[in-house]
Design a protein around this motif. Structure first.
Motif, short mmCIF file in Angstrom:
data_model
loop_
_atom_site.label_atom_id
_atom_site.label_comp_id
_atom_site.label_asym_id
_atom_site.label_seq_id
_atom_site.Cartn_x
_atom_site.Cartn_y
_atom_site.Cartn_z
N LEU A 64 0.84 -1.18 0.00
CA LEU A 64 0.00 0.00 0.00
C LEU A 64 0.89 1.25 0.00
CD1 LEU A 64 -2.60 -1.11 2.70
CD2 LEU A 64 -3.03 -0.85 0.24
N TYR A 88 -7.33 -7.48 5.52
CA TYR A 88 -7.63 -6.24 4.79
C TYR A 88 -8.94 -6.39 4.04
CZ TYR A 88 -6.68 -2.11 1.90
OH TYR A 88 -6.75 -0.88 1.28
N GLY A 102 -3.05 4.33 -5.62
CA GLY A 102 -3.44 3.59 -4.44
C GLY A 102 -4.56 2.60 -4.67
N HIS A 103 -5.01 2.44 -5.92
CA HIS A 103 -6.05 1.46 -6.20
C HIS A 103 -5.48 0.04 -6.04
CE1 HIS A 103 -7.65 4.91 -8.78
NE2 HIS A 103 -8.50 4.77 -7.78
N PRO A 129 -10.68 0.68 0.44
CA PRO A 129 -9.97 0.73 1.73
C PRO A 129 -10.74 0.07 2.87
CG PRO A 129 -9.74 2.82 0.60
CD PRO A 129 -10.72 2.02 -0.20
N ASP A 130 -12.08 -0.01 2.75
CA ASP A 130 -12.85 -0.67 3.81
C ASP A 130 -12.97 -2.17 3.61
OD1 ASP A 130 -14.64 -0.90 1.73
OD2 ASP A 130 -16.27 0.20 2.72
#
Length: 283
Positions: A64, A88, A102-103, A129-130
């Motif tokens: 990340l 994650y 960041g994808h 991200p969630d």
């Protein structure tokens, strides 16, 4: 005309099976299949265990933007610097790639490859991200390695069963569209991309079931968008993954494993014949 590069030098050997090579913090990191380890090796061949990984086949690593290590297998695990691990996402896959924006993308196919099941179309999913996911590409013939172009505009995936590299435009929200062929007539597995946009990929005759008589056991080529091949390098063992790194980004690492069919994977791992070669590319 394709430039033939000199034979690479042996960097390290004695591994079960190795995949998902990534240059990170001055070393080559990679997945040690069958041993359940994430390893790193420096340019002198010194190897260190960096984290635990799945004991299964078919998993990969990437980072990340904040430096967290992602390990993609049955799920997507986040390995923190202190060695602790959190989930994650429930969505794991065969490969994982984190783009410049960041994808996080994972890919896979919903059939038991190692068990010899009938193939079904594969997919690429975007991981938020969630931890939630959505499918951004489908109908992929066994998705394998993925790269994002240096400008962050394009994702390229290796379709191993189709022998091609397929490219997608990346939207601001990480969506993929505009599917097209980058190159065909290959045997792509784990791939990498250089600063000039050339992709290093395995050739169509790399693996035992496709190799023509007299061909080398392993060969990797640099291919441009549209299919032009500019460079070629050969190895005495099939190359499953390649990565670029080194002080100036000109070291090509070739992660090589014996391959005698999926029914012989365990026997290959027990021989610990996997090895890493490295070549310094011309400037």
């Amino acid at each position: 005309m394709t430039q033939m590069l000199p034979a690479p030098r042996l960097l390290a050997d004695g591994f079960a099976m190795i995949e998902s090579g990534r240059w990170h913090e001055g070393r080559l990191w990679f997945a040690h299949w069958g041993a359940g380890e994430v390893l790193a090796v420096d340019l002198l061949g010194q190897t260190e265990v960096m984290a635990s990984g799945p004991t299964r086949m078919g998993w990969a690593i990437d980072w990340l933007p904040d430096g967290g290590l992602l390990v993609s297998g049955e799920d997507l695990a986040l390995v923190r610097p202190d060695g602790s691990t959190d989930r994650y996402s429930e969505q794991g896959g065969n490969e994982v790639i984190v783009g410049p924006a960041g994808h996080v993308y994972v890919n896979g196919a919903d059939f038991d490859f190692a068990g010899g099941a009938e193939p079904t179309p594969g997919w690429i999913r975007l991981v938020a991200p969630d931890g939630t996911t959505r499918e951004v590409a489908g109908d992929i013939e066994f998705p394998n390695g993925m790269v994002v172009t240096p400008d962050g505009s394009t994702l390229v995936v290796a379709e191993s069963f189709a022998g091609r590299l397929s490219a997608f435009d990346i939207g601001r929200d990480g969506s993929l569209s505009g599917r097209r062929n980058w190159a065909e007539g290959l045997g792509p597995d784990g791939i990498c991309i250089d600063a000039a946009g050339g992709i290093w990929s395995q050739t169509a005759d790399t693996f035992a079931h496709t190799r023509v008589e007299g061909a080398p056991a392993g060969a990797v080529v640099r291919v441009l968008d549209g299919g032009e091949i500019t460079h070629r390098i050969e190895t005495d063992v099939p190359c499953f993954s390649c990565a670029l790194g080194g002080p100036q980004g000109r070291h090509l690492f070739l992660l090589c494993n014996e391959f005698e069919g999926v029914d012989q994977l365990r026997a290959v791992q027990e021989r610990r014949s996997a090895r890493i070669y490295v070549a310094e590319l011309p400037s």
